[in-house]
Design an enzyme around this catalytic site. Structure first.
Site, PDB file in Angstrom:
ATOM      1  N   ASP A 285     -23.241 -47.960  31.850  1.00  0.00           N
ATOM      2  CA  ASP A 285     -24.487 -48.707  31.872  1.00  0.00           C
ATOM      3  C   ASP A 285     -25.015 -48.942  30.450  1.00  0.00           C
ATOM      4  OD1 ASP A 285     -26.778 -49.723  33.484  1.00  0.00           O
ATOM      5  OD2 ASP A 285     -27.859 -48.096  32.496  1.00  0.00           O
TER       6      ASP A 285
ATOM      7  N   GLU B  69     -21.305 -52.369  30.200  1.00  0.00           N
ATOM      8  CA  GLU B  69     -22.287 -53.394  30.539  1.00  0.00           C
ATOM      9  C   GLU B  69     -22.812 -54.020  29.247  1.00  0.00           C
ATOM     10  OE1 GLU B  69     -26.427 -53.989  33.063  1.00  0.00           O
ATOM     11  OE2 GLU B  69     -26.157 -52.232  31.789  1.00  0.00           O
TER      12      GLU B  69
END
Length: 615
Positions: free
Chosen positions: A325, A354
């Site tokens: 993330d 990400e």
């Protein structure tokens, strides 16, 4: 491994008054035969920092016992020689006339299945566990956090058992890989259903299940030919994380002075040669929200803790990949080190970061080997193609009047892919129409499935690794304008008592079944297709017809795709595509089975497509 095995089990012998104690040792176990022979143990307990560590174990030596400004922590660094035998390492913590003994498991490393990585031969199915299926109602409400399915931002009760119950459904659809939004513990006020506010990095959230259940789920996925990708977060933790009440050191958390500093999300500052230092500092050290304290990966103990946590989960549960993330937000050098160390232990493993940018130049900057990045090797194999996602959200829409050439709605896709020269590895790019952070691609007001089918045809045949968000197969729609919960709705039929069961054909509408069957046919065909799995992409400028044509080629295998972006049937001359068609004269549409003569013009239906395997 049951949860109680992850808590501290130790034998305490003492003389005199007890002054110190052990509450946690993390990681709770490790393995012999690792490539990296160093192991860090974070030992936590009242006054443990004043202890001296001793032990006797063949092949294991004490490298360092590091102290911080908090006397309740001790960071023990061990060296475990490659030929060390598995067994129990009896660690002794001596303080005056007191001795604490902790029995630490050194396990045998085995070459089990898993840790296999993922590639463009795979297709990921992204699941938000709280919203997919609930098969164990007993773990729904814990510690005062109640399930409320009427509230889009509350816990709904989905769990690992629900996912396990639907393995055959995922397998039958034709997926090869399952990506789970975070499943680690999130014991936050209000529930933190999404999983991105971790309160214990070494435990599965009890509302989802146990560590053992997660390990068994992964093994069951493997038995059914599915891979598992685990979502991880290094940038921050949850404000209810157990260490927030007694931080290991003053610099464990960024901006921890009591004055709240929020990140500016200015991710371009990391690559901007003109960036002001303060802007970059606020990006890296600012917090996402007050409930998510920003971790300082420049702290050497925390950096090693996080890296070992990833390796522990890989070795323990044999996951096949990680989606990291908010990849640009943690410390750059730390993230590069993490990638290197994971890759050293598991050469086939894949990590996707990400990298949420609106431009390919920025996304590609993060990929390992990028010629654009002069800052140093990132080590990151796969990046997410947000720029392409933002284009595809509108490129397949219905238009009032036909436009061709550069005015074609599909020209923007061609133009975006024409910039792939910026990516060091065009096969390791994650492509998607939507995900848990975006408006859903499917729209309730779409009159038919032409937009849906054309977009899926493109996603599953272009370069990169496709990811599809759960519910896309049944046309789940929703916009996040009110909150993220509106794009993370429950899968109908995942809960006892649901009015419909969309996991079954009988529970779906005719339109949903048409969409489901179309996706299944494409996914099933795509498996083990060498032209897609390893093939080179060759595409053509959308010309006066408004049809975007491209091919995937590998050896003697060629797949030719024609996408008509206009509202009218188009007659496409085929002579132009001789570079990829060669001497072949016929192609078979993989959806309809229809044979087409590619030596003459092909009529492509309005807003339609052909995916042709050339004979």
């Amino acid at each position: 491994m049951k949860r109680f095995l992850l808590l501290i089990a130790f034998v305490l012998t003492f003389a005199g008054t007890r002054a110190a104690q052990i509450i946690r040792v993390e990681p709770a176990s490790w393995w012999t035969g690792m490539v990296n022979t160093q192991l860090q143990l974070m030992v936590y307990g009242k006054g443990i920092g004043a202890s001296k560590v001793s032990f006797t174990y063949p092949g294991v030596t004490l490298k360092e016992a590091a102290h911080t400004n908090n006397p309740n922590y001790l960071f023990v660094y061990l060296n475990i020689a490659k030929d060390t035998k598995p067994g129990t390492l009896k660690l002794q913590f001596n303080q005056g006339n007191q001795t604490l003994t902790h029995n630490y498991p050194l396990l045998a490393r085995t070459n089990k299945e898993g840790a296999a990585g993922f590639s463009q031969a795979d297709v990921m199915y992204l699941i938000t566990p709280d919203r997919f299926a609930n098969a164990n109602a007993a773990n729904d409400a814990l510690e005062g956090v109640q399930v409320n399915r009427e509230d889009p931002n509350a816990r709904h009760g989905g769990d690992l058992a629900g996912i396990e119950k639907r393995i055959n459904y995922i397998k039958d659809l034709g997926f090869t890989t399952v990506w789970l939004n975070p499943v680690q513990e999130n014991r936050m006020p209000g529930g933190s259903y999404h999983g991105y506010a971790i309160t214990d990095f070494y435990n599965i959230d009890p509302r989802f299940g146990t560590n053992t259940e997660f390990k068994n789920l992964t093994a069951n996925m493997h038995r059914n030919g599915l891979k598992v990708v685990m979502d991880m977060i290094f940038n921050h933790c949850g404000s209810s994380h157990w260490w927030m009440n007694d931080l290991p050191s003053k610099d464990w958390i960024n901006n921890n002075s009591g004055t709240y500093v929020q990140t500016n999300h200015a991710k371009y500052t990391l690559m901007d040669p003109h960036a002001a230092g303060i802007d970059k500092d606020i990006l890296i050290n600012g917090w996402f929200v007050k409930e998510m304290p920003d971790l300082n990966q420049r702290n050497r103990h925390l950096a090693t803790y996080l890296i070992q946590n990833s390796i522990w989960w890989i070795e323990y549960s044999r996951i096949d990949g990680i989606r990291q993330d908010t990849y640009p937000y943690p410390d750059y050098d730390f993230m590069a080190r993490w990638c290197r160390e994971v890759q050293a232990e598991y050469p086939q493993f894949n990590i996707v970061g990400e990298s949420w940018y609106g431009r390919s130049s920025a996304s590609s900057w993060w990929q390992q080997g990028s010629a654009l990045n002069k800052q140093g090797k990132t080590g990151l194999k796969t990046v997410m193609d947000f720029p392409l996602t933002f284009i595809t959200s509108g490129a397949f829409d219905y238009i009032k009047e036909d436009r061709t050439g550069e005015g074609s709605p599909l020209y923007s896709i061609y133009e975006e892919l024409a910039q792939d020269f910026m990516f060091a590895d065009q096969s390791n790019i994650l492509t998607f129409l939507d995900n848990h952070d975006l408006d859903r691609f499917a729209r309730a007001d779409d009159p038919d499935l032409r937009r849906y089918k054309q977009a899926l045809a493109f996603l599953l045949t272009t370069r990169g690794i496709p990811q599809i968000y759960y519910g896309t197969e049944i046309l789940m729609d929703g916009k996040k304008a009110k909150s993220d919960g509106y794009v993370r709705t429950d899968f109908p039929g995942g809960w006892a008592g649901d009015k419909t069961d969309d996991f079954t054909p009988a529970g779906r509408t005719a339109k949903q079944n048409e969409a489901w069957s179309y996706m299944q046919k494409l996914l099933t065909w795509r498996k083990n297709n060498p032209a897609i799995a390893q093939g080179k992409l060759v595409h053509y400028v959308p010309d006066g017809t408004g049809v975007y044509v491209y091919a995937r080629t590998s050896g003697t295998k060629t797949v030719l795709v024609l996408l008509n972006g206009t509202n009218t049937e188009r007659d496409v001359p085929m002579e132009r595509f001789k570079q990829v068609t060669g001497t072949r004269t016929r192609g078979t549409d993989v959806i309809t089975g229809k044979q087409l003569n590619i030596s003459q013009n092909i009529k492509v239906p309005a807003k339609g497509q052909y995916i042709l395997e050339l004979n």
